[in-house]
Design an enzyme around this catalytic site. Structure first.
Site, mmCIF file in Angstrom:
data_model
loop_
_atom_site.group_PDB
_atom_site.id
_atom_site.type_symbol
_atom_site.label_atom_id
_atom_site.label_comp_id
_atom_site.label_asym_id
_atom_site.label_seq_id
_atom_site.Cartn_x
_atom_site.Cartn_y
_atom_site.Cartn_z
ATOM 1 N N ASP A 88 4.684 50.387 -14.772
ATOM 2 C CA ASP A 88 3.962 51.247 -13.770
ATOM 3 C C ASP A 88 4.519 50.722 -12.361
ATOM 4 O O ASP A 88 3.801 49.775 -11.905
ATOM 5 C CB ASP A 88 2.212 50.949 -14.226
ATOM 6 C CG ASP A 88 2.133 51.310 -15.602
ATOM 7 O OD1 ASP A 88 2.553 52.399 -16.217
ATOM 8 O OD2 ASP A 88 1.749 50.530 -16.307
ATOM 9 N N SER A 127 4.362 50.007 -21.116
ATOM 10 C CA SER A 127 4.460 50.828 -19.987
ATOM 11 C C SER A 127 4.959 49.999 -18.764
ATOM 12 O O SER A 127 4.656 48.945 -18.398
ATOM 13 C CB SER A 127 3.235 51.341 -19.691
ATOM 14 O OG SER A 127 3.491 52.543 -18.563
ATOM 15 N N SER A 187 6.499 54.921 -19.183
ATOM 16 C CA SER A 187 6.655 54.409 -17.803
ATOM 17 C C SER A 187 6.249 55.595 -16.930
ATOM 18 O O SER A 187 6.268 56.630 -17.098
ATOM 19 C CB SER A 187 7.817 53.850 -17.561
ATOM 20 O OG SER A 187 8.108 52.521 -18.586
#
Length: 347
Positions: free
Chosen positions: A263, A261, A223
């Site tokens: 973001d 992830s 992340s």
């Protein structure tokens, strides 16, 4: 190496935006705890009483960003932004609420904004090593001036592109003809892909990148938290636009924006006339048609902040509590980076 066309501010940090304060606590305990806290304060006053407009952008939402929905709904920050590890979000919220209530005896509701990345590759994250006192120490130590980068604060145990990631910061100053405003960025890098440095395919050159030899080794997951400050008088709507453009800076570094992830980008303005409530009811709003230079500046600042997080990081070692095996993530080899850059850009 400085990506982009605009010059950085004096410190090349988010604190080039006047009034912004940063505090960090690095937690290194025993052989397992490798984590920390980074706190960003938009100004040194009472943020609950003098809120700042803010915008949020999300590309892949695999994360635990506390306070996100109220931030989106009202377009403002009423607490500092705290960054830490995934399993410390709850404790960070409690500490941030305590910190805010102490300063506001009339408050009955607090929207604590806490972001995270998962540092479990190096940190014994299940041990829950971050406690209230760590969060309070980061908040109370926040100051202006230079910001420490690399394997510190919330970036102590993070990994980016297979190398040691961490905290990185940068800024860009627009020329007077474009408004003269400053845009500053701070990142907690813990994501992956195929690293690119100012257009040079560094990860490929150094043999470490996502999907190498068609085998996903997990280097794309992770992340990133991006925090953006500006002194431009922007509405929360245009701050959301600014936050979204910051993702261009991540893309330039080779981010995969993978399924695993998170973001996230939060942008806020420190301009006194957009605080809430605004002085004498006046609200400034930089026009849409003049936003493009700010979009360029934020992409450049975020790109460099990520690169700084890698280039300032140091190698970190720990021990896996479950297996007893040593864990180690190397910092990127600076001399190797220089050699690749020289090969791509001969004098």
């Amino acid at each position: 190496m400085r990506p982009g066309q605009f010059a950085p501010g004096k410190l090349n940090a988010i604190t080039d935006v006047a009034g912004v304060l940063v505090g960090q606590v690095t937690k290194l305990e025993g052989e397992g705890i490798r984590s920390g806290v980074t706190a960003i304060l938009p100004h040194g006053g009472n943020l609950y009483a003098e809120r700042v407009p803010a915008g949020l952008a999300v590309i892949n939402g695999y994360g635990k960003l506390a306070g996100a929905t109220q931030l989106q709904e009202l377009g403002e920050l009423e607490t500092p932004i705290v960054l830490t590890n995934t399993l410390a979000v709850g404790r960070a919220v409690e500490a941030l609420v305590d910190w805010t209530l102490e300063r506001n005896p009339q408050a009955l509701s607090v929207n604590a904004v806490v972001g995270e990345t998962n540092d479990g590759r190096l940190n014994d994250i299940r041990a829950r090593g971050i406690v209230d006192e760590d969060v309070l120490a980061a908040l109370n130590s926040a100051r202006d001036g230079a910001v420490e980068e690399g394997s510190v604060g919330a970036g102590t145990g993070t990994v980016a592109f297979g190398w040691k990631g961490g905290i990185g910061t940068s800024s860009r100053k627009l020329p007077a003809a474009l408004g003269g405003f400053t845009v500053g960025a701070l990142v907690q890098s813990n994501y992956g892909g195929a690293l690119v440095m100012d257009g040079v395919p560094m990860g490929r050159a150094l043999g470490k990148f996502y999907l190498k030899e068609h085998a996903d080794k997990g280097d794309a997951d992770g992340s990133v938290m991006v925090v953006i400050a500006t002194d431009a008088p922007l509405s929360d709507r245009n701050l959301g636009r600014l936050a979204l453009r910051s993702m261009a800076g991540l893309a330039r570094t080779g981010a995969a924006f993978s399924d695993g992830s998170g973001d996230y980008a939060i942008a806020f303005s420190t301009h006194p006339q957009v605080r809430r409530p605004a002085p004498e009811g006046m609200v400034a709003d930089w026009p849409n048609e003049k936003m493009s230079p700010l979009f360029v500046a934020v992409a450049e600042a975020v790109e460099e902040a990520v690169l700084n997080s890698l280039l300032r990081a140091t190698t970190v070692e720990s021990r896996d509590p479950a297996t007893g095996k040593k864990r180690k993530v190397e910092a990127i080899d600076i001399e190797a980076v220089r050699a690749v850059l020289s090969a791509h850009r001969p004098e």
